[in-house]
Each structure stands twice: as C-alpha cells, then as structure tokens.
Design a protein around this motif. Structure first.
Motif, mmCIF file in Angstrom:
data_model
loop_
_atom_site.group_PDB
_atom_site.id
_atom_site.type_symbol
_atom_site.label_atom_id
_atom_site.label_comp_id
_atom_site.label_asym_id
_atom_site.label_seq_id
_atom_site.Cartn_x
_atom_site.Cartn_y
_atom_site.Cartn_z
ATOM 1 N N VAL A 17 0.768 -1.327 -0.073
ATOM 2 C CA VAL A 17 -0.021 0.023 -0.004
ATOM 3 C C VAL A 17 0.898 1.348 0.119
ATOM 4 C CG1 VAL A 17 -1.725 1.229 1.389
ATOM 5 C CG2 VAL A 17 -1.874 -1.047 1.004
ATOM 6 N N ILE A 18 1.793 1.404 0.984
ATOM 7 C CA ILE A 18 2.955 2.562 0.907
ATOM 8 C C ILE A 18 3.749 2.729 -0.200
ATOM 9 C CG2 ILE A 18 4.335 3.693 2.401
ATOM 10 C CD1 ILE A 18 1.650 3.885 3.670
ATOM 11 N N GLY A 19 4.156 1.552 -0.578
ATOM 12 C CA GLY A 19 4.983 1.583 -1.569
ATOM 13 C C GLY A 19 4.532 2.000 -2.970
ATOM 14 N N ALA A 20 3.362 1.380 -3.005
ATOM 15 C CA ALA A 20 2.780 1.690 -4.437
ATOM 16 C C ALA A 20 2.435 3.091 -4.335
ATOM 17 C CB ALA A 20 1.497 0.978 -4.632
ATOM 18 N N ILE A 114 21.046 8.224 -0.669
ATOM 19 C CA ILE A 114 20.183 8.212 0.701
ATOM 20 C C ILE A 114 19.503 7.002 0.601
ATOM 21 C CG2 ILE A 114 18.466 9.366 1.929
ATOM 22 C CD1 ILE A 114 19.519 11.984 0.916
ATOM 23 N N ILE A 115 19.503 6.297 1.520
ATOM 24 C CA ILE A 115 18.539 5.179 2.027
ATOM 25 C C ILE A 115 17.605 5.638 2.843
ATOM 26 C CG2 ILE A 115 18.222 2.801 2.475
ATOM 27 C CD1 ILE A 115 21.097 2.313 2.221
ATOM 28 N N ALA A 116 16.314 5.773 2.389
ATOM 29 C CA ALA A 116 15.144 6.329 3.378
ATOM 30 C C ALA A 116 14.040 5.117 3.862
ATOM 31 C CB ALA A 116 14.523 7.390 2.749
ATOM 32 N N SER A 117 13.933 5.368 5.054
ATOM 33 C CA SER A 117 12.711 3.989 5.198
ATOM 34 C C SER A 117 11.293 4.750 5.515
ATOM 35 C CB SER A 117 13.077 3.387 6.536
ATOM 36 O OG SER A 117 12.385 2.349 7.025
ATOM 37 N N SER A 118 10.377 3.964 5.015
ATOM 38 C CA SER A 118 9.018 4.582 5.589
ATOM 39 C C SER A 118 8.495 3.858 6.895
ATOM 40 C CB SER A 118 7.964 3.930 4.454
ATOM 41 O OG SER A 118 8.373 4.336 3.242
ATOM 42 N N SER A 119 9.365 3.129 7.556
ATOM 43 C CA SER A 119 9.099 2.446 9.014
ATOM 44 C C SER A 119 8.004 3.413 9.765
ATOM 45 C CB SER A 119 10.188 2.178 9.491
ATOM 46 O OG SER A 119 9.893 1.636 10.755
ATOM 47 N N PRO A 143 5.818 8.510 5.572
ATOM 48 C CA PRO A 143 4.636 9.379 5.022
ATOM 49 C C PRO A 143 3.747 8.704 5.736
ATOM 50 C CG PRO A 143 5.186 7.101 4.040
ATOM 51 C CD PRO A 143 6.054 7.113 4.961
ATOM 52 N N PHE A 144 2.495 9.676 5.403
ATOM 53 C CA PHE A 144 1.115 8.981 5.952
ATOM 54 C C PHE A 144 0.051 8.666 4.914
ATOM 55 C CE2 PHE A 144 -1.524 10.155 9.906
ATOM 56 C CZ PHE A 144 -0.516 9.961 10.801
ATOM 57 N N ASN A 145 -0.787 7.700 5.000
ATOM 58 C CA ASN A 145 -1.242 6.999 3.879
ATOM 59 C C ASN A 145 -2.457 7.684 3.557
ATOM 60 O OD1 ASN A 145 -1.599 4.645 2.325
ATOM 61 N ND2 ASN A 145 -3.409 3.879 3.815
ATOM 62 N N PRO A 146 -2.638 7.866 2.284
ATOM 63 C CA PRO A 146 -1.827 7.515 1.280
ATOM 64 C C PRO A 146 -0.701 8.637 0.907
ATOM 65 C CG PRO A 146 -4.059 8.356 0.392
ATOM 66 C CD PRO A 146 -4.075 8.233 1.950
ATOM 67 N N PRO A 147 0.406 8.213 0.758
ATOM 68 C CA PRO A 147 1.669 9.206 0.502
ATOM 69 C C PRO A 147 1.254 10.109 -0.780
ATOM 70 C CG PRO A 147 2.609 6.803 1.148
ATOM 71 C CD PRO A 147 1.062 6.636 0.899
#
Length: 324
Positions: A17-20, A114-119, A143-147
């Motif tokens: 969901v987040i990655g998409a 940069i390696i950024a995590s959505s954790s 981020p906050f869903n939906p990004p």
C-alpha cells in the motif's frame, strides 16, 4: 563522501500500500522509478494502483516529464537499486528483516545514495546497525497513508545519521511538495502516529464505557475538531482559542481546567471482548458500503481540501507580492 547527487531516479523497495502510493507520487513529480517486490503478481498490482491514482494526481497537477511509462519493475534487488539516486524502503515492520536488507543495500549502493525508510515505528538507530559501511546515509522518511495524497512526511535520523543526510532528505521531500517535518530526536512511532494513538485510546475508552457509539464518536471527531485540524494544527488553534489575547490568554483561561481533565482520560485494555465491541460498532457504521467506496469518499473530499489549501496559499502569496 560527495552529497551533490541530483535525485532523478528512485528505487522503491516493497510495493504494498505505501510503496505503491510513493511510486505514484514520484512518477507524478517527473521522476523515474524502479520498483521491486518478491510477492507474486506484485508488478500487475502496482501498475493497477498507479493507473487508478493517476486521475487524482492529474487533478493536483503533474510535474514536467510526469509519466506512468517512467516506471520499471524488477524482482531483483541489485537491478532495482542500480542507478538509483535515492531508495525509499517500504519493507515489513520487522527489525531483523530491515537490518539484513540495509546490509545488502549498503553494500550495493554508492555512499552518496540516501536510504530512506517508510518505517512507521522502528528507530533508525536500530535499523542502520545493519549498514556497517555507510550508516550516515540512512534516515527515516515516514509518510502518512496514502502518500500520493497526504503531504506529511516525518524525517528523523538515527544515532549515526549525518546532519547532511537529514538536510538532503528534507530538501528532496520539500522539492516534491511534501510537507516535511523534522524530528529532533527518535521516539517509538515518531510523532503523527503518537498523536493518533493518544486520540485512539480515548475513542476506544468512550465506546467501551458506552458513552456513545462508534458512529457517533466518529461524527464527534470529523464534524467537530477534525474540520479545524484539516486547516490548522493544535497550537495555532489554541492561539485562536485565546481570542484577541492569543495563546497567552488561552493558557491563562484553560491551563488549569485542561490539566485537570487529563486525569479523567481513559486507558482501555484491548481485550478480545472490547475488540469485538469496536468491530461490531464499525460494521454498523459502515453498513453496506464497501472499502473501495469509503476510500473513494475519503480521497474525493481530501482532494477538495488540498485544492482549497493550495488556492488559499497561492492567493495569500499573491497578496504579499502586491503589498510589497
């Protein structure tokens, strides 16, 4: 380590969901995206999501060069990150998984990527322990869903993250019109989820105590303070709550009663029985509406609010220029 790399190509790791949603946003901002996910059928699901999200992104305004054709998919991690200027990682919320992944990424990528995590909850100090070579380039970009619609992204480094990495991450997210906020220290759950958690605790308590139904507590939020929160945050609203005296008068008037009310707030235990009560209440509120219908309702109203806020910002800026 150089930090002059221009960010034009993004590697998306994990296309749930987040990655998409991140993928759709990056494409709309004119960036190239290479996505990877080992789940069966992941590419088809991702492309379907991007296609469905595109009309909303067009409505908000596409950047020059924006195109769904700028998306490439591969199941191979090394291929996905080759040529990437930034990695947005959206893997499972498991520390062991992320530490192993960050070791792989650290070994595959040049040191200025940069390696950024959505954790949403793990601390970068723990995640970046897997990146022994260059932990300084690892940062949380939550981020906050939906990004692709919600502008907020929380940026916070770990103990070994460099100040320059944090600055570059902030600059990048702002460049694609995200509302980036910097956290000066790590906390479990970061900030926005902690705020949500505090509110959810009281919501569940009120329903558990039969003060009101799930539907009514949602109405109390979305038709009351929620309308204001979509415009201004708590601190600015407190300032307005003080009238002409502003925030100073607000605290003079309400600090005592507000502090006293905190002692009466609930701390419910989410037992199976309470969970069932909450679930039954939500289904009663939902009725015959599907998740897809509810998402469409949410997104349409959200788009309207975003458009209104953008119009207000542009009008205010124009007034300032005219006044100079």
């Amino acid at each position: 380590m150089t930090d002059t790399r221009t960010i034009r190509q993004i590697a998306i790791i994990g296309t749930g969901v987040i990655g998409a949603s991140w993928t759709a946003l990056f494409l709309a901002k004119g960036l190239r995206v290479v996505a990877t996910d080992v789940a069966p059928g992941a590419e088809a699901v991702l492309r379907k999501f991007v296609k469905a999200a595109w009309p909303a992104l067009e409505r908000l305004g596409l950047s020059p060069g924006a195109s769904q054709s700028n998306l490439r998919f591969t199941a191979d991690l090394a291929e996905a990150v080759a040529g990437a200027d930034l990695v947005q990682e959206n893997g499972p919320e498991r520390l062991d998984f992320k530490q192993t992944l960050y070791k792989q990424l650290d070994e595959l990528l040049p040191p200025d990527v940069i390696i950024a995590s959505s954790s949403s909850g793990l601390k970068m100090s723990e995640i970046q322990s897997g990146a022994a070579l260059h932990p300084e380039r690892c940062v949380i970009g939550h981020p906050f869903n939906p990004p692709h619609l919600i502008p907020l992204v929380e940026v916070v480094g770990g103990g070994k993250t460099s100040e320059r990495t944090i600055q570059r991450a902030m600059e990048f997210y702002k460049s694609i019109d995200k509302k980036a906020v910097r956290l000066n220290k790590e906390l479990p759950g970061h900030v926005a989820n902690r705020l949500q958690g505090a509110l959810a605790r009281e919501v569940y308590y009120l329903v558990a105590e039969d003060v009101l139904s799930a539907a009514d507590v949602d109405d109390a939020l979305s038709w009351g303070p929620g309308l204001r929160w979509g415009i201004m945050g708590n601190m600015m609203l407190n300032h307005l709550g003080g009238g002409s005296g502003g925030i100073e008068h607000f605290f003079q008037q309400f600090a005592g009663p507000m502090s006293a009310s905190w002692k009466a707030l609930g701390s419910p235990v989410l037992t199976p029985e309470l969970q069932k009560k909450l679930i039954d209440g939500v289904h009663a509120e939902v009725g015959a509406r599907t998740v897809e219908e509810l998402e469409a309702e949410r997104d349409e109203i959200l788009l309207g609010l975003l458009e209104l806020r953008t119009k207000w910002t542009e009008t205010a800026a124009a007034r300032e220029v005219a006044a100079e």
